[in-house]
Design a protein around this motif. Structure first.
Motif, PDB file in Angstrom:
ATOM      1  N   PRO A 180       0.573  -1.162   0.021  1.00  0.00           N
ATOM      2  CA  PRO A 180       0.069  -0.017  -0.014  1.00  0.00           C
ATOM      3  C   PRO A 180       0.862   1.249   0.136  1.00  0.00           C
ATOM      4  CG  PRO A 180      -0.037  -1.072   2.144  1.00  0.00           C
ATOM      5  CD  PRO A 180       0.725  -2.031   1.253  1.00  0.00           C
ATOM      6  N   THR A 211      -5.209   2.735  -1.104  1.00  0.00           N
ATOM      7  CA  THR A 211      -3.792   2.637  -0.877  1.00  0.00           C
ATOM      8  C   THR A 211      -3.163   1.851  -2.014  1.00  0.00           C
ATOM      9  OG1 THR A 211      -4.156   0.735   0.671  1.00  0.00           O
ATOM     10  CG2 THR A 211      -4.035   2.958   1.626  1.00  0.00           C
ATOM     11  N   ARG A 253      -6.472   2.239   5.727  1.00  0.00           N
ATOM     12  CA  ARG A 253      -5.836   3.184   6.170  1.00  0.00           C
ATOM     13  C   ARG A 253      -6.579   4.050   7.373  1.00  0.00           C
ATOM     14  NH1 ARG A 253      -3.613   8.486   2.993  1.00  0.00           N
ATOM     15  NH2 ARG A 253      -5.546   9.119   3.372  1.00  0.00           N
ATOM     16  N   SER A 281      -1.951   1.599   9.874  1.00  0.00           N
ATOM     17  CA  SER A 281      -2.459   0.597   8.604  1.00  0.00           C
ATOM     18  C   SER A 281      -2.800  -0.793   9.021  1.00  0.00           C
ATOM     19  CB  SER A 281      -1.418   0.315   7.809  1.00  0.00           C
ATOM     20  OG  SER A 281      -1.302  -0.428   6.460  1.00  0.00           O
ATOM     21  N   TYR A 290       0.436   5.709  -1.232  1.00  0.00           N
ATOM     22  CA  TYR A 290      -0.156   7.138  -1.144  1.00  0.00           C
ATOM     23  C   TYR A 290      -0.898   7.361  -2.407  1.00  0.00           C
ATOM     24  CZ  TYR A 290      -0.463  12.391  -0.656  1.00  0.00           C
ATOM     25  OH  TYR A 290      -1.100  13.627  -0.781  1.00  0.00           O
TER      26      TYR A 290
END
Lengths: 426, 426
Positions: free
Chosen positions: B138, B380, B393, B352, B140
């Motif tokens: 994962p 993600t 997230r 996370s 941004y």
């Protein structure tokens, strides 16, 4: 008979005398700059109080309750959209309030056209083969630099007293689909200070274009930058375009760069709601928001359009004597000699001088050699190619009046010398 | 035996009880948001005094004598370049100090690659056919959105405990010249809070790439954003790369968005002098300067890197209890149940959570139906495709502790429910 353009004994003596005068000035080691349209420090001082209006004790919420200190609001805080809508002559929903630079906003808009096209594009501009822009000239060098950067061919369009040559524009955009846009500074144009007549604006609104995604980049940089009480006003292009269904052609820009602080001002764009919605979708990938604190600072300082207008009178009070010094000296030194023409703008940042053919570059060079920097030769034309080598942009705003007096006197001397050199120097 | 994953009478009763509990909460009409990595208002208050340091009485000159209120200085005022050089672990001449957003800086950098290519490109990326980026996941979501926007194919790379899977990265970038870059958040990664080990950073520095213009987008967004006294440190990639002659691969970014004010902070980039000079030439067409007053405001407020570090301790003091509340509640409610794993980061903005396979989307949906908004499912991962539907997230920074307690308790309940639904709902 003109002693500046014909070979006479009198002219020869004048040339020798002026040359001696020039050489004496060269020895003074001047170091003066009249090259860029920068505000003077007195003008910057006018906005210093703005730095206090948003401080550690301020309420940091916008009218819609958003904390300006945090992420959010892509298109500007509501009160800024309202203020810039008034400045641009648009509705708040037709406005995006952006960052610190119209140049960046215009560049980014064209970059979006290149990589994604606009709402009415068949495909991204990079996939369209040859692209062309119309460039009323003389014009703003940074507009032309954007075209050059993106490989967009520039077609110069002659400037008339009330705006660009609309006959030619109508003919070209109506027949050539590779012509995707035009650069305009419709009020107090850079460098001539020309304001487009209502007739010209209406013809822009009526433009029938071969390209479905033709865009008018209407850079209204000097919208409230009057030098005189009775400043020029222009027709509102976006409103006018709506009458003819061409509102999607129109991208209007302005900023406070020359109202508050260059580089620390606020910029805005107005366009049809259709275009604004399309652009916001693209912008959403590039940014979360522009600087909302600076937007709030501007709105709280000015409150409304009247606040801006009052502020601009203070700028005018500083600038008018400088422009008067320039045009007055030009008249006194060059008036009636038949070797130069110039504009006497009612606003904006420049005085444009046309020398005899083939004399602009040499005049600028003579000034430089004497320690006075002017805007570089050809800068006001696409590709830096002034076809007749006549145009010189004078930027009187930055130097103090005292320096300006020396600068402009030297400039007049150099105009004369350059003319006489044509006659007496092989 | 696990009553959350196997069909038992006890599990059936538990499911009924938890469902009743959930339905009671739904009736409360909660409206809570834990979706985005926004600072809380207490954090924003920390920087309010910065708004006073540049005021109407201030000296507005930079160290090199430039008036920050006027045009000029494309790459940032000298004192800002020095401060950000320290923050980025680079030399001032390797730094460009920009506007208000790293996202914009990264987007613009890729747009430059697309339209012009980089110093080491054979041609602009738009002319290169298929383009690919590696995306440790994962990761941004806004990085991934940029790739999607530009039509760059994303290849997910598995995240390990000490950074992305370098074996796979080395194999791909070494063999596929269409792979032009990689997104990295090397410290306190978004969303897992993972810090790349020295070994991983060195392997990045040693990367042999098939593409001559391969770029590592090193988004060091959380470089000083520690939650604990002994925060993580990373190797300086640019310095490390110089050892292997790969410094032109490296684009490092950071900003003060989560140090002072999101949207009204200052951003900076570091790269080799060769790259910086190349990028400045392209940037020069897009802008005259970024907001130098805001740069000065930041430098005068913090003075130096130590000033920033001290300031970040105040952020940590606010954030640590929030993160403790989240990880403590996760441990208390879900610890040992075998239905969720989570990270306990020493910095950054996120926790996370990995649910059982196929439960993330449903957990997020259950939360939403009870009035608690989480980051959307799949966000993600590239293309919003979480292959096993496990990752969630959590963004604990914005809500006050009291709200956070309600939110995270509900979240734990929903994780349990989603697991039990797999067993008891067809």
């Amino acid at each position: 008979m003109n002693i500046y353009t014909e070979k006479t004994e009198e002219g020869k003596q004048l040339y020798a005398a002026l040359k001696a005068e020039y050489e004496a000035i060269c020895k003074k080691g001047l170091k003066l700059d009249m090259s860029r349209g920068k505000p003077g420090s007195e003008q910057l001082d006018l906005s210093m109080d703005m730095l206090d209006v948003v401080n550690s004790h301020s309420d940091m919420k916008t009218l819609n309750g958003t904390d300006v200190r945090n992420y959010g609001i892509l298109d500007g805080i509501p009160e800024a959209k309202e203020l810039f809508a008034a400045l641009l002559g648009a509705k708040p929903e037709e406005v995006i309030v952006g960052g610190n630079s119209t140049l960046t906003f215009m560049y980014d808009t064209i970059a979006r056209g290149m990589l994604h096209g606009f709402a009415d594009s068949v495909k991204p501009w990079v996939q369209c083969g040859k692209l062309k822009f119309l460039c009323p000239a003389p014009g703003y060098d940074r507009h032309f630099a954007i075209c050059e950067h993106f490989g967009i061919e520039m077609i110069p369009i002659e400037m008339r007293e009330d705006g660009p040559d609309m006959d030619t524009i109508e003919q070209i955009v109506g027949s050539d689909a590779s012509v995707k846009g035009i650069w305009c500074v419709p009020k107090y144009s850079n460098p001539q200070g020309i304001t487009y007549s209502d007739k010209v604006v209406t013809r822009f609104a009526k433009l029938k274009t071969a390209a479905p995604d033709f865009k008018i980049f209407w850079d209204n940089a000097y919208c409230v930058h009057h030098l005189t009480e009775s400043g020029d006003e222009i027709l509102d292009l976006l409103e006018e375009a709506k009458k003819y269904g061409t509102q999607d052609h129109v991208f209007m820009f302005t900023s406070t760069s020359k109202i508050t602080f260059p580089g620390a001002g606020v910029t805005a764009m107005a366009a049809s709601v259709h275009n604004i919605e399309y652009l916001k979708k693209l912008m959403d990938v590039q940014m979360i928001s522009s600087d909302k604190i600076n937007q709030l600072r501007h709105v709280r300082y000015f409150k409304d359009l009247d606040g801006i207008k009052t502020h601009m009178k203070r700028h005018a009070a500083i600038l008018k004597p400088k422009f008067d010094m320039v045009t007055g000296t030009l008249q006194k030194e060059l008036g009636g000699l038949g070797i130069a023409k110039w504009t006497t703008p009612k606003g904006g940042y420049f005085v444009s001088v046309d020398t005899l053919e083939g004399c602009a570059r040499r005049t600028i060079e003579l000034c430089a050699n004497a320690g006075v920097k002017l805007t570089e030769a050809g800068a006001t034309y696409p590709y830096h190619e002034d076809p007749k080598d006549t145009n010189i942009r004078l930027a009187p705003t930055l130097p103090p009046v005292k320096e300006l007096k020396i600068t402009i006197s030297l400039f007049c001397l150099c105009v004369k010398l350059a003319a006489l050199e044509r006659v007496f120097v092989q």
